[in-house]
Scaffold this active site. Structure first.
Site, PDB file in Angstrom:
ATOM      1  N   TYR A 113       0.851  -1.205   0.000  1.00 30.53           N
ATOM      2  CA  TYR A 113       0.000   0.000   0.000  1.00 30.53           C
ATOM      3  C   TYR A 113       0.886   1.254   0.000  1.00 30.53           C
ATOM      4  O   TYR A 113       0.662   2.181  -0.785  1.00 30.53           O
ATOM      5  CB  TYR A 113      -0.941   0.016   1.212  1.00 30.53           C
ATOM      6  CG  TYR A 113      -1.767   1.288   1.274  1.00 30.53           C
ATOM      7  CD1 TYR A 113      -2.762   1.528   0.321  1.00 30.53           C
ATOM      8  CD2 TYR A 113      -1.535   2.265   2.239  1.00 30.53           C
ATOM      9  CE1 TYR A 113      -3.510   2.708   0.345  1.00 30.53           C
ATOM     10  CE2 TYR A 113      -2.280   3.441   2.267  1.00 30.53           C
ATOM     11  CZ  TYR A 113      -3.260   3.660   1.322  1.00 30.53           C
ATOM     12  OH  TYR A 113      -3.977   4.828   1.336  1.00 30.53           O
TER      13      TYR A 113
ATOM     14  N   GLY B 127      -3.671  11.553   6.804  1.00 30.95           N
ATOM     15  CA  GLY B 127      -3.267  10.500   7.745  1.00 30.95           C
ATOM     16  C   GLY B 127      -4.503   9.712   8.149  1.00 30.95           C
ATOM     17  O   GLY B 127      -5.413   9.500   7.332  1.00 30.95           O
TER      18      GLY B 127
ATOM     19  N   PHE C 122     -12.452   2.826   4.468  1.00 36.92           N
ATOM     20  CA  PHE C 122     -11.087   2.409   4.154  1.00 36.92           C
ATOM     21  C   PHE C 122     -10.618   1.206   4.995  1.00 36.92           C
ATOM     22  O   PHE C 122     -10.126   0.212   4.447  1.00 36.92           O
ATOM     23  CB  PHE C 122     -10.157   3.606   4.372  1.00 36.92           C
ATOM     24  CG  PHE C 122      -8.709   3.358   4.122  1.00 36.92           C
ATOM     25  CD1 PHE C 122      -8.171   3.445   2.849  1.00 36.92           C
ATOM     26  CD2 PHE C 122      -7.851   3.037   5.177  1.00 36.92           C
ATOM     27  CE1 PHE C 122      -6.813   3.222   2.625  1.00 36.92           C
ATOM     28  CE2 PHE C 122      -6.506   2.811   4.966  1.00 36.92           C
ATOM     29  CZ  PHE C 122      -5.985   2.915   3.686  1.00 36.92           C
TER      30      PHE C 122
END
Ligand code: NDP
Ligand code: 8X3
Length: 252
Positions: free
Chosen positions: A152, A183, A189
């Site tokens: 990732y 962040g 997600f």
């Protein structure tokens, strides 16, 4: 009125950005794989904000689908002023020797190749118009690498490199390129990263107030509404409880 194409508008940052831009002078092209969600969002924007919305329902990993979707745009939707490269995901969190090849391919195909496919199609349209703005959603994982984040982080490092490369390549065409690197941010997600494991997803944000999608939508709106001669190249945004990828205060 400007037209913004947002990839990955079915949830999280993409959806919040569509709703934020619709409150200003933007018509929207919203994209993603979950058609029902796109239809709901279109209806909400049309009713609440009276802006025009066009749906493009495709998988960004599929070059043929990307090309067909952009080629299908009616003439009056072909003047794309803003491209927001947002669609992306993390899948899995493993040491490299335990990595799952399918997870890697999903991340690489979406976060790198998908961005390239859509940009390759839209950038020439912007060049023809003599102006435009590309906003890339990177990550703090685009400049820092954490344990288990290997692939990732590599895809978001690629996004960081592409943002800089695009900015140079677009320079003589009067096209702005901005990168926003969030962040810890609570959206779907982590549910995607942990493949539907609610407890693991929740634990990511335990003991702290994370960013929310609306915080990044606000940053994108800011970047898009600077004067014509100003380009915000780079913004890194974290919650107050996060210094960087390694230091998080879960006791605030
Ligand atoms: P979400 O999971 O809430 O949203 C991801 C979006 O990407 C969805 O709309 C999804 O649509 C779309 N998408 C994923 N795969 C594809 C595909 N193959 N084709 C088309 N669309 C796709 O996550 P976020 O809003 O948090 O993520 C948005 C971006 O922000 C990503 O690039 C992510 O890497 C980045 N980011 C996220 C952070 C976080 O902690 N949340 C922090 C830093 C960066 P659909 O599934 O309907 O196709
Ligand atoms: C998402 C933020 O820290 O999970 O890009 O990589 S992080």
């Amino acid at each position: 009125m400007r037209t913004a194409l947002i990839t990955g508008a079915t949830s999280g940052i993409g959806k919040a950005t569509a709703l934020r831009l619709a409150q200003d002078e933007f018509n929207l092209i919203i994209t993603g794989r979950r058609l029902e969600r796109l239809e709901e969002l279109k209806k909400e924007i049309e009713v609440k904000y009276k802006k025009d919305v066009l749906i493009l329902n495709f998988d960004i990993r599929n070059l043929d689908e990307v090309n067909k979707a952009i080629d299908s745009l009616p003439k009056h939707w072909r003047k794309i002023d803003v491209l927001i490269n947002n669609a992306g995901l993390a899948v899995g969190l493993n040491h490299i020797q335990d990595g799952i090849i399918d997870d890697w391919e999903r991340m690489i195909d979406t976060n790198i190749k998908g961005v390239l496919y859509i940009t390759r199609k839209v950038a020439p349209m912007m060049i023809e118009q003599g102006k435009g703005h590309i906003v890339n959603i990177g990550s703090i994982a685009g400049t820092q690498v954490y344990e288990n984040g290997n692939v990732y982080c590599a895809t978001k490092h690629a996004m960081h490199a592409l943002s800089q490369g695009m900015r140079q390549d677009m320079l003589k065409h009067n096209i702005k390129v901005s990168e926003i690197r969030p962040g810890l941010l609570e959206t779907e997600f982590s549910m995607v990263r942990f493949k539907g494991d609610v407890e693991k997803a929740k634990s990511t944000y335990q003991g702290l107030t994370p960013l929310f999608a609306e915080d990044i939508a606000e940053a994108i709106h800011f970047v898009l509404t600077r004067p014509a001669h100003v380009c915000i190249n780079d913004i890194e945004v974290t919650p107050v409880a996060q210094a960087n990828a390694y230091y998080v205060n879960r006791n605030l």
